[in-house]
Design a protein around this motif. Structure first.
Motif: not given
Length: 311
Positions: A79, A184-185, A209, A211, A251
């Motif tokens: 993040r 974010t990932q 994920r 975002g 996310e």
């Protein structure tokens, strides 16, 4: 400053200041605001815009496994937030009375005697400066004649003054200027056992994920939407405090079969305390902390540059 000038200026003040005015007129002292000497202002604060540029980076990894069963869960988290906030504030010095308690105790008898007359003068004169000046002169003459010992005690000790550096900056809530961007990932890989009556086997799966979010300040935005950014400097300790706003983003999680889900993820606000700073020029630094990103242990790295005098 002449006594007459001092008394005219004091007429706009309230009871405590008027008592000081009366003491000044009675004893021949020059009148100044509390905490100052002569005509020196107790405040020397100047407007000072500032810019705060920072980043918050969170990275974590968690692995859980059962070697006996052959199952596991492996999760990574990343993040990152980049922020620029323009602050409005003041920086300078204030003059303080180091022996304030002594001065309060020393002048207590005189203040007790003067307060009823001062309150009566305020009720009678209102904002009439000439009337108030005359009332103060009358009260000072009465104090000299009837209470010389009280006056002598009130003026025995002198105020001990010292200068203290201060700085305070906040985001301008009416015309905020800021730009925040967050990304974010993360991934999760797992193996579980899918067992039923008469059968059993491993099931492998994965999730990704991602975002992203932005917040750009604009005039007229709701007050509760304005990021809480600030800076505070203590000239005595030469320490700076910073508050860096975070951001919440949506996310999206996608599994191996293409199924998706969405959750809110927050990069939190960060407070930085006891940062050494002389009070001049830009101040940059870096700090790391151990945090939790969900249920994943992570390292947060904060980098910042605070630049006063830059709008």
């Amino acid at each position: 400053m002449t006594h007459q000038h001092a008394l005219h200026r004091a007429a706009a003040w309230r009871p405590g200041h008027l008592i000081v005015a009366c003491l000044a007129a009675t004893t021949g002292l020059a009148l100044s605001p509390p905490g100052a000497a002569g005509d020196i202002s107790p405040y020397d604060m100047k407007e000072s815009p500032a810019t705060l540029v920072y980043s918050i980076d969170i990275r974590g990894h968690a692995h859980q496994g059962n070697a006996k069963l052959g199952t596991f869960r492996d999760t990574t988290v990343q993040r990152h937030l980049d922020g620029t906030v323009h602050l409005k504030g003041t920086q300078g010095t204030v003059t303080g009375v180091d022996n304030a308690q002594q001065m309060i105790e020393q002048t207590a008898p005189a203040r007790q005697l003067m307060t009823p007359a001062i309150q009566q003068a305020m009720a009678t004169c209102g904002e009439d400066e000439a009337c108030m000046t005359a009332a103060i002169m009358k009260l000072s003459a009465d104090m000299k004649h009837n209470h010389p010992g009280v006056l002598e005690g009130a003026t025995k000790a002198k105020a001990k003054l010292s200068n203290h550096g201060l700085g305070n900056w906040t985001i301008n809530a009416t015309e905020p200027r800021c730009s925040l961007h967050a990304l974010t990932q993360g991934t999760t890989h797992f193996r579980t056992i899918d067992g039923g009556e008469g059968y059993g086997g491993y099931v492998d799966g994965s999730q990704k994920r991602h975002g992203e979010g932005n917040r750009d300040c604009a005039a007229g935005m709701a007050l509760d939407s304005v990021p809480r950014a600030s800076a505070k400097w203590n000239g005595d300790t030469r320490m700076l405090e910073l508050k860096l706003p975070g951001l919440t983003v949506d996310e999206q999680t996608t599994d191996a079969d293409g199924n998706t889900d969405t959750a809110k993820v927050t990069i939190p606000d960060v407070s930085l305390d006891a940062l050494p700073w002389t009070g001049k020029g830009p101040q940059s630094g870096q700090q790391t902390r151990q945090v939790e990103a969900g249920d994943v242990p992570a390292t947060m790295t904060i980098r910042w540059t605070f630049t006063p005098g830059k709008a």
